[in-house]
Design a protein around this motif. Sequence first.
Motif, PDB file in Angstrom:
ATOM      1  N   LEU A  25      -2.575  -5.724  -5.633  1.00 19.58           N
ATOM      2  CA  LEU A  25      -1.580  -4.660  -5.481  1.00 19.58           C
ATOM      3  C   LEU A  25      -0.303  -4.961  -6.265  1.00 19.58           C
ATOM      4  O   LEU A  25       0.320  -4.055  -6.817  1.00 19.58           O
TER       5      LEU A  25
ATOM      6  N   ARG B 129       2.768   1.631  -3.391  1.00 15.73           N
ATOM      7  CA  ARG B 129       1.936   1.938  -4.561  1.00 15.73           C
ATOM      8  C   ARG B 129       1.055   3.172  -4.356  1.00 15.73           C
ATOM      9  O   ARG B 129       0.235   3.493  -5.214  1.00 15.73           O
TER      10      ARG B 129
ATOM     11  N   ALA C  14      -1.525   3.408  -2.394  1.00 10.94           N
ATOM     12  CA  ALA C  14      -2.863   2.840  -2.561  1.00 10.94           C
ATOM     13  C   ALA C  14      -3.693   3.052  -1.304  1.00 10.94           C
ATOM     14  O   ALA C  14      -3.156   3.173  -0.200  1.00 10.94           O
TER      15      ALA C  14
ATOM     16  N   LYS D 136       0.837  -1.209   0.000  1.00  4.97           N
ATOM     17  CA  LYS D 136       0.000   0.000   0.000  1.00  4.97           C
ATOM     18  C   LYS D 136       0.869   1.256   0.000  1.00  4.97           C
ATOM     19  O   LYS D 136       0.603   2.210  -0.726  1.00  4.97           O
TER      20      LYS D 136
END
Length: 332
Positions: free
Chosen positions: A299, A43, A45, A40
Motif C-alpha cells: 500500500l 489510497r 484501496a 486503505k
Amino acid sequence: MSTHIIEERKEHREQQARVTMPDLEPEAVEMLIMRINALKRQRNAVILAHNYQVPEIFDRVADVTGDSLELARRAADSHADLIVVCGVHFMAETAKLLNPDRTVLIPDPEAGCSLADSITAGDVRQLRRRYPGLPVVTYVNTPAEVKAESDICCTSGNAVAVVESLGVDRVILIPDRHLAEWVAGETSVEIVRWRGSCEVHEQFDPGQIRAYRQRTPGGVVIAHPECPRAVLDEADVVGSTAGMIRYLEEHHPAQAALITEASMTDNLRSRFPRTAFETVEPVCPYMKRITLTKIVQALEKTQFRVEIPAEIAARARRSVERMLEVGRGGSK
Ligand code: 13P
Ligand code: SF4
C-alpha cells in the motif's frame, strides 16, 4: 523491540523456512493492522483475501473474503482505485483480468501455486492437437497464458456446472488430476485429464480420516476436491472452501474436520463457536508468503503491480467471463 526489528527477524525466518505463520508480538500485529486500515482509506484501496490467509489478514484487514470464485466475482464488482489481493498470483491475475483499468497489487509476487506451475500454454496447444474439437475447461489455478488458450475457466465451486454447461459428451479439464477425477464422478460428461496436483491437498491420506472418525464419532468430514480420490471417498461432503462454509452455516455440526489448508480451520473457529474443529496440518507455503508487513509495503509503495500483456489478457478474460456467466446460478 521495534516493529521494524521484529519484522526483519520474521522475514529472515521466512526465508529460511519458506512456510510461516505470523508470530509477531501482539502489539506489533496491532500496529500493522492499524497502519493497513489507515492506508486503505488514504489510497481508496480494497483488500481481497482468500480463505487460506492467516486470521490476522482474514479477520482484521480484508474487505472481502472468499474462495476463488467469490474473489473473482467481487473483483469484477470493485470500484476501488487499488485492489490488493491477499492470495496467490493467479488470483491477482484474475482480479486484473476483470479490472484492466485499475491497479491490482499482490504483496508478494512469489506467491505461486503448484497447480499453476504444472501446465504451460504450449501444453494446452498440444492437448488440442491430440483431442481435436474438444473444449478445454481450465481451473482458475493457472497462469493467464494458459487461460488464454482455453474455452472457459472453472473453480472448485462451479466445475461440474461449467463442464455440463458446454452441452458436449467429452471435455478436457486441466490441470488438476484429482479435481478432474472428482468431476468425472459427478457428471456423465467424459473428462480428459492433465497430470497436475496441489502439493498441499496431496498430503492428506484416508487413514487420517478413519482415525478422526474413531476419535470423534459423529464428526462431519468435509474435503476439498483437490484431495486424492481415496481421501474424498472417506469424506461426508466434498466442496470448495466456500462450499465448506455454506455447509457449516446450514448444518452447524457439533464436530467437523475440514480436509483442506490449515488456515481455513483457524479462520472458522471464531465464526462457528459451537463446532469443535479438528486441527489439520498442511499449510500452503505460497499463501503464507503474504504477511501484514508486505501488505503495508504494497500500500505504501504501490507494489507489486500485476500486469498481463494485452493480447493474452483479452483471450484469458473471455475464458473467465464465460465462467462467471455460468456461475451466476451459484456454486457447489
Ligand atoms: P477454492 O476456490 O475452493 O477456495 O480453492 C482454491 C485453492 O487454491 C484451493 O487450494
Ligand atoms: Fe495452489 Fe494448493 Fe496452495 Fe491452493 S493450496 S494455492 S492449489 S498450492
